[in-house]
Design an enzyme around this catalytic site. Structure first.
Site, PDB file in Angstrom:
ATOM      1  N   ALA A 105     -15.225 -27.904 -30.118  1.00 22.12           N
ATOM      2  CA  ALA A 105     -15.234 -29.381 -29.312  1.00 22.12           C
ATOM      3  C   ALA A 105     -16.442 -29.955 -29.986  1.00 22.12           C
ATOM      4  O   ALA A 105     -16.584 -31.296 -30.079  1.00 22.12           O
ATOM      5  CB  ALA A 105     -15.310 -29.397 -28.168  1.00 22.12           C
TER       6      ALA A 105
ATOM      7  N   LYS B  91      11.632 -34.032 -21.996  1.00 22.10           N
ATOM      8  CA  LYS B  91      10.771 -33.463 -23.340  1.00 22.10           C
ATOM      9  C   LYS B  91      11.296 -34.197 -24.640  1.00 22.10           C
ATOM     10  O   LYS B  91      10.687 -34.483 -25.464  1.00 22.10           O
ATOM     11  CB  LYS B  91      10.715 -31.999 -23.307  1.00 22.10           C
ATOM     12  CG  LYS B  91      10.118 -31.281 -22.243  1.00 22.10           C
ATOM     13  CD  LYS B  91      10.471 -29.887 -22.158  1.00 22.10           C
ATOM     14  CE  LYS B  91       9.779 -29.192 -20.905  1.00 22.10           C
ATOM     15  NZ  LYS B  91      10.156 -27.924 -20.782  1.00 22.10           N
TER      16      LYS B  91
END
Length: 439
Positions: free
Chosen positions: A39, A212
């Site tokens: 990150a 979904k």
């Protein structure tokens, strides 16, 4: 997003401390060094919210800001990113996400129902307030389905997306096929194993898969899809006999969510389907999910993995947080609003489609019955490819099972034929129709 020092943590507020919420905290702590390296800065949970402060969730929550009202996470000055893991399309979950976006705070959510029903409005808020909205965990758990469709295939024009999108249904259908058990018996076992909820209707009636599919179709085609236009069927009517007949015909039965873009428009449906036993989708068993996409240049791809659970879903949530930490975010539907992302797509009526069909009937064992049924099919313009007729289930049984498989025909013609056949006096039970997919 503004640049930050690599030592400045990205401070997270998590709303919802169920299986996924607690799993996300556990993952962030267990892999803190790895996540920091990827990150570019630390990811730190600083605040949480849940209904019960006293419940033991298996993670240390001491030192964190606790908010009894999840909405208060939004106004916590220590929170940079709001993570919504409450679930549900309305109420607190919706309020938390909407208010965070309005406040300009990035949001990560696993909430498929919220996105399927309110995605267009949330995307507008995200754009208006320059607040990223990420939702990798909303589709297929640990499978990187969102990133694959929205980013990995960004250069291609997609024509088809979908797959096996509900692990509960896939588990039930797999066990029915392998053991010959009835639907109700396998469902009960799935509930005892924790694969199905006490109220399993959202799963077995196809709604979870439809949520979904609605999200995947919006990403694939660059515009949000009207959930109410998606055709939805569940698996309650699938019988152990259907699995046996499917095997004899060279197929497996799967609950598929499929969206196709054609010259006539969007076709989107969730239905049980017969798929060839040698096809990749037929090999996806148990609680596993699979996402399929087709593009003009890439052809067909399929990715498979666990579609639910604390570990896979927490992994997907954290992947979104890593993107935010690195400043790598995209518009909700993958395209800018001025390129049509505000225009909602409606799926064509199911009766506008084409396909081949499996039809199981229970009929009286007497002369002329098959002739009556084939006459109906002829009158409706439906051509038969094959037929299976098994003996009566017992000598005293007044009816016999009959299975018909059609050539390609229109859905409208098949629906008409189904209604007419069901009205014949010789047909002793409600007909069962299942669509056939090539792969």
């Amino acid at each position: 997003m503004t640049s930050t020092s690599p030592t400045t943590p990205l401070r997270l507020g998590i709303a919802g401390l169920g299986t996924v919420g607690a799993g996300t905290i556990r993952l962030l702590r267990a892999n803190a060094d790895l996540i920091r390296a990827r990150a570019g800065r630390p990811l730190e949970v600083v605040a949480v919210s849940a209904r019960d402060r006293t419940r033991d969730r298996g993670v240390d929550l001491s030192g964190l800001n606790w908010h009894d009202r999840a909405e208060d996470l939004v106004n916590d000055p220590d929170v940079d990113v709001v993570v919504e893991l409450i679930g549900g399309s309305e109420g607190t979950a919706r309020a938390v996400v909407e208010n965070a976006l309005k406040a300009g705070k990035p949001v990560v959510t696993a909430n498929k129902a919220l996105l399927a029903l309110h995605g267009p409005a949330l995307a507008r808020l995200s754009t208006a307030h320059n607040a990223p909205l990420l939702f990798e965990a909303a589709v297929a758990g640990g499978i990187p389905a969102i990133k694959t469709v929205r980013e990995g295939l960004a250069a291609d024009r997609l024509t088809r997306v979908g797959g096996i999108l509900n692990g509960t249904c896939n588990y039930i259908l797999t066990v029915m096929r392998e053991t010959g058990q009835a639907f109700a018996s396998v469902l009960k076992d799935a509930q005892e194993l924790g694969y199905a909820e006490a109220d399993p209707s959202t799963d077995i009636d196809g709604l979870d898969a439809a949520h979904k599919l609605t999200i995947l179709a919006g990403l694939a085609f660059g515009r949000p899809v009207d959930f109410s236009s998606v055709h939805v069927e569940g698996i309650r009517h699938v019988d152990a006999a259907d699995q046996n007949f499917a095997r004899a015909l060279g197929y497996s039965i799967k609950l598929l969510g499929l969206a196709r873009m054609t010259e006539q428009g969007l076709h989107a449906r969730v239905t049980p389907c017969l798929v060839p036993q040698q096809s990749p989708l037929a090999q996806v068993n148990g609680v596993f999910n699979a996402v399929v996409a087709e593009g003009e240049f890439v052809g067909r791809i399929m990715i498979e993995g666990r579609g639910a659970g604390a570990g896979p879903t927490a992994s997907a949530v954290t992947a979104d947080l890593v993107d935010i930490a690195r400043g790598q975010t995209m518009p909700v539907w993958g395209v800018q609003a001025d390129n049509g992302a505000d225009t909602v797509l409606r799926a064509q009526p199911i009766t506008s489609g084409q396909g081949a069909f499996y039809l199981r009937l229970r009929v009286e064992d007497r002369p002329g019955v098959i002739a009556d049924i084939t006459a109906v099919l002829r009158d409706c313009g439906v051509s038969l490819r094959s037929m299976l007729q098994h003996p009566a289930e017992s000598e005293s049984a007044p009816h016999v099972p009959l299975v018909l498989v059609t050539h390609q025909t229109s859905e409208a013609a098949m629906q008409d034929a189904l209604t007419r056949i069901g009205a014949l006096s010789a047909v002793t039970d409600t007909p069962v129709m299942i669509r056939i997919e090539a792969a």
